[in-house]
Structures are given as structure tokens and as C-alpha cells.
Scaffold this motif. Sequence first.
Motif, short mmCIF file in Angstrom:
data_model
loop_
_atom_site.label_atom_id
_atom_site.label_comp_id
_atom_site.label_asym_id
_atom_site.label_seq_id
_atom_site.Cartn_x
_atom_site.Cartn_y
_atom_site.Cartn_z
N SER A 185 38.15 46.54 37.09
CA SER A 185 38.56 45.35 36.94
C SER A 185 39.92 44.97 35.76
O SER A 185 39.08 45.23 34.58
N LEU B 258 41.46 47.68 41.63
CA LEU B 258 40.91 47.62 41.73
C LEU B 258 39.26 48.25 43.05
O LEU B 258 39.96 48.68 44.11
N LYS B 259 38.36 49.23 42.58
CA LYS B 259 37.16 49.45 43.61
C LYS B 259 36.65 48.52 44.58
O LYS B 259 36.31 47.35 44.02
N ILE B 260 36.98 47.92 45.75
CA ILE B 260 36.32 47.34 46.59
C ILE B 260 35.43 47.05 47.37
O ILE B 260 34.21 45.96 47.55
N GLU B 261 35.22 48.82 46.97
CA GLU B 261 33.71 48.59 47.50
C GLU B 261 33.10 48.59 46.57
O GLU B 261 31.13 48.69 46.84
N ALA C 53 32.82 45.45 44.92
CA ALA C 53 32.74 43.97 44.15
C ALA C 53 31.94 43.51 44.37
O ALA C 53 31.75 42.65 43.58
N THR C 54 31.16 43.73 45.20
CA THR C 54 29.88 42.39 45.01
C THR C 54 28.35 42.70 44.61
O THR C 54 28.25 41.78 43.92
N LEU D 88 37.60 39.34 41.89
CA LEU D 88 36.83 40.25 43.02
C LEU D 88 36.75 39.63 44.52
O LEU D 88 36.89 40.57 45.77
N GLY E 153 40.07 40.39 46.41
CA GLY E 153 39.79 41.69 47.02
C GLY E 153 39.50 42.03 48.06
O GLY E 153 39.96 42.85 48.83
N LEU E 154 37.93 41.66 48.31
CA LEU E 154 37.02 41.71 49.38
C LEU E 154 37.88 40.93 51.03
O LEU E 154 37.81 41.32 51.34
N PRO F 210 43.90 42.23 46.81
CA PRO F 210 43.52 43.09 45.48
C PRO F 210 43.90 43.28 44.30
O PRO F 210 43.61 42.67 43.08
N ASP G 127 43.29 40.11 40.81
CA ASP G 127 42.82 40.35 39.86
C ASP G 127 43.63 40.95 39.10
O ASP G 127 43.63 39.59 38.00
#
Length: 634
Positions: free
Chosen positions: A34, A134-137, A139-140, A193, A196-197, A201, A204
Amino acid sequence: MISDRNIQKNGLVNLAALVGVGVGAGLTARYLDSAAGYLSMLFIGFGFLVGAVSYFQMRLEARERAEKMEYDELLRAKSASALFDSPDAESFPAQRARQQFERVFVPLFTAVLVILQGVVVYWQWTALAKANPLKIERATVGMALFGLFALVLFLLGKYAAGIARIEKQRLLRPGAGYMLLGAVLCGVTIAGLAAGLMGYPKVDLIAARVMVVLLGLTVIETLVTLIFEGYRPRMKGQVVRLLYESRLIGLLGAPESLITTAAHALDYQFGFKVSETWFYRFLERAFAWIVLVQLGILWISTMVVFIEPHEQAVIERLGSPKDKVLEPGLHVKLPWPVDVVYRFQTRNLQQFLVGVVPDENLEKEKVLLWTKAHYKEEINFLVASRQREAITNQTPSDQAVPVNLLTASIPVQYTIQNVLDWAYKHENAAEMLKHLATREVVNYLVSVDIDEIMAAGRDAAAKELQKRIQQTADANQLGVRIVFVGLQDIHPPVGTSDNAVAEAYEQVNGALQQREGRILSAQKEAEEIVPRARAAAADRLSRAESYKLMKISDGLAAQGRFPNQVLAYEASPEVYKQRTYLDTLARALQKPRKYLLATTNTSHVINFNLEDQVRFDLLSDVSVPDEDKDKKKK
């Protein structure tokens, strides 16, 4: 009132919180890739530096106050010596240390802070152009961690800011401002974030760029404050404002204190109570109405729309499109958000590439080789080939299919002709056109010969592709006109283990170039030799003709002289013979070297130059003929 020990404890807790949250934010940002998280970590890091300096200055002031209290106690005591009746500078080491710290170290630290922040601004602005996606997976998890960081910073920062305001502890303000701003930036990172979800994306990255701009503004503000500090009027008893404390940081961390911050800044900078003048009081009372009037004017200004000469626009009223297309010029509409205008560049030539993904670094290279990639990504197209190797020991079903792989960069240039079709017939018309063009390119290349398309058939292939893409775009109602389709950077695929295909093509082309070079070299040599040979032949022919004419002339002269010679011979044969003999002898002896030899019956000494090669028979048997003997013989 809170004691100095508690104030210092609070400052130490803030430092520990900034260190812990900064490290956690950095690790989390690296885990998520991020960009906004990295910038938040950098802001928290600068807050730690500022908080550390303010904490050290806080301890110096606490020591000074303790020293002053101790001195007052000694003055009140009956046993106070005369030394304390007239104190000098040496009697207050803590005060002297604090003054030297503020006079030397604080400006030096502020200058270093400005330089460090400026370097970070340049470094981050250039690094954002190459930032990883960004690594969306993940993000949570990142949202939960940054939420925890924001909560910690907000609680501690709000508490420190309250103590600084109530207890007049100015040294708590810089660290508290950075903590509150860090909480806000962590919230912005959480928003990026979340975007992005939801499929955005790039939010960010945009947030990170805004943070870089904010840091740049902080650098400018601190630099201006550092310069103006030398020209600020000094007032006796006035508390000096901390140079490393940023008003912008404090304002962003606590935006409700905008008016108060502005008033304090004016009072401090001009040296008198600007905030107590009637004009400032009027602005303070009417500030809300002024803002509302400005917002109203701004809202009414959305009714006027200017369409540029290269644009066309469409209007959506409450989300429903209207059939009217706005041409270049001035237009009036209902205010936002009732009417929303969407602009499209209909008179500008637009372009996309099929088959490659551009790379800015590779585009700067001037020398392009088949064995090296020209772009960031290249697609290998399937192309037909008419050449098939004769394989006698295999059946036709076992033989390889006559195809090859080819890499090409195909620019497609187009203009928008129907704005309504382009805007509403497809969700993403530009991406749709690119996919359709790629499909037509793939379908066409499988039907052409690789040698033909890499050589003389390139122009015809480009025209055929333009025709096919235009027909497909019209069939899908994209509302565009294909202006140009090109075929460039055509080469065999690269990226194999040894690039054998590209090297083989280069060897063939190299051999062709060498052949052409040798042919041209032979032609050059022929152009040099043939004229010389022709000149030599012409020279020899001229000499032969000259010799021929000379011999004919001599023969004609001898022929004309012969009758006269006959008459002379008939008139006096002896005289004629003698004369002819002497004439012939004179001509014959004209060039050769001649030697005179004396007789043997004389006493003369003859010297010969033996350096000359004289014939031996000339030196032996030298005698004078006997005339009497000759007469007797006759």
C-alpha cells in the motif's frame, strides 16, 4: 495542575506510541504493498523525530524551573550568601543550557528536518510511478490493523492536545499534532483499501500522491517559518514559537482550530494583537456566512459549461441521458448534481497498441534488436508459413503444422464519430474496441504467410486490418472511425532459452546484407577497372594506328624516292654506292659508342676505362692492314 513529571511521562508515552505504530504501519504497508500506508508510516516517523526533540526540550525546561525554584528557596532562607543576592549567568546552568539549545540546536534540527522531508518528497514522488499494485486479497487484514493504529494515535493524540491546550504545555503540541494527523492518514489508508475491495485499486495510489503533496507543503511552510524567524519583531516576555512545529500539521490534525490557529499565527508574526482589530472580529463573526456565500456562488457556477474545440459532451439529468450533444462553445444547464456533463475528445486522434504493453524505459532505446524485447510485454501471434520441411520417414499426420510465431506492435488510431453510441452502447467502449481489434488481428495473421507480412505484404496487411476493424466496430455500434492501422516492430518471438529463432533470422538477414555488400563492392571494383582497361585499349589502338600510318608513309616515301635513286645509280654507280654506304654507316653509328684504336707499330700508350664493358674482341688482334699486300692480292 499537572506536574512536570506527568507532562514528561505523557511525552514519553507519545514517543513510544509513535515508534510502535510507525513500525506496525510500515510492516503492514509492506504486507499490503500500500503506497498510502508507506506515506502514513513516513509521517509518523517524522512525528517521532519532532516528538523526541520536544521531549528533550521539555526536560530542559523542567530542569530550569526546578533550578529557579531552588534559587527562590535559597533567597528566602536567612543563610543566603551574597552570591545569590546578585546572581550572574554562571549561577543558572540549566537556563543557559536551555537557551543554547533553543538558539543553536533547534534551528539546526529544523533545517535538517526540512532537507530530510524534501528528500523524502522527491524520492516518494518518483517511486510512486513504479509502485507495485495493491494486494487486494489482503486488504481486509490491513483495514483492521490500520484501524487499530488510527484508534491508538487518535486517543493518545487527543489527550495530549487537550493537556497542551488546558495546561498551556506548548511542547506537547508538535507530537500531538503528528499523532492526530497520523490517525487521519491511517483513516485515509483504510478508505483506499476499501476502494480497492470495491474495484478501484488506484485510489490508494491517488491518496499516496496527495500525502506527498501534503508533505511538500509542510516543507515549504517550515522553510518559510525558518527564514522569517530572523526578521520577526521580538517582544519582551513573549513565548517563542517552536520552529519545528508545523501549523499545517496541527490544523489537519484538529481542523476545528482553524480560526484560532490563524489568529495566533498573525499575532506572532506581526508582533501585535491583530486578532483584536475590528476587521478581524468582523471576519470571525461573518466567516460562516462568507463560506456559505462562496459555496453558493460555486454551486451556481456549475450551470455554465464551456466545451473545448476538440470536445463534445453529453448531459445526464438525474442519471438519465439526454439525446442532445453539446458542441464546442458556451452552454447553460441545470446546476450540479441535477445535470452532469461528460466530455469526450471527438476531434483528437486517439490511439492504442495491439500486441504489446509499452515500457517507458525500453522506448528510450534507439537500437532495437530481434533478440531483445522491445516492450514490457509482447504477445506471440500465430502466423501461417508456406515452407514445409520434407520429412520422408514420417507420415503426413505426424508432420508439424506449417505455422510460426510472430511478435508485432500494431498501433490503431481512431476518432469518435457518434458520442451517444460511444458513451452508452457499451460500458467501456475503449476497452471493447481494443478487444475487437485484437481479435481481428489474431484472425487475420493466421491466414497470411510470415515471409510475406514481414516484407512486401506489410502495407496491404495494414489496410486489410483497418478495413476489418472498422467493419467490426460498426457492427458493434461503437461510433468510431478507424483512421490508421500500422504494423511495426515485427520480429520473431524473444524470451526463449537461447533466442534461436531470432538469431536464425538475424543470420539470414546478415547473410543477405553481406551478399548485397559484396555485390556492391564488386560493382565498385568493376567501375574502377573497366574504364582503365578501356583507356589502355584505346591507347594501344591509337599507337597502332600511328605506327601503321608511319609505316605507310615510309613506304610511300621509299616508293617515290626509288626512281630518283635509279637515275643516280645509272649516272654514277661507284659514287652512288659509296655515298649510300657512308650515309648508312653515319645513321648506324649515330647512337652507339665508338672507340678509336691506334696501330701496333707506334710507341703511343692507350688508356682504357675498364669500368665500361668493352667487347673483348676489340682489344685483341689489333693491327693495321697492309696496303701493299692488299694491292698484290687484287
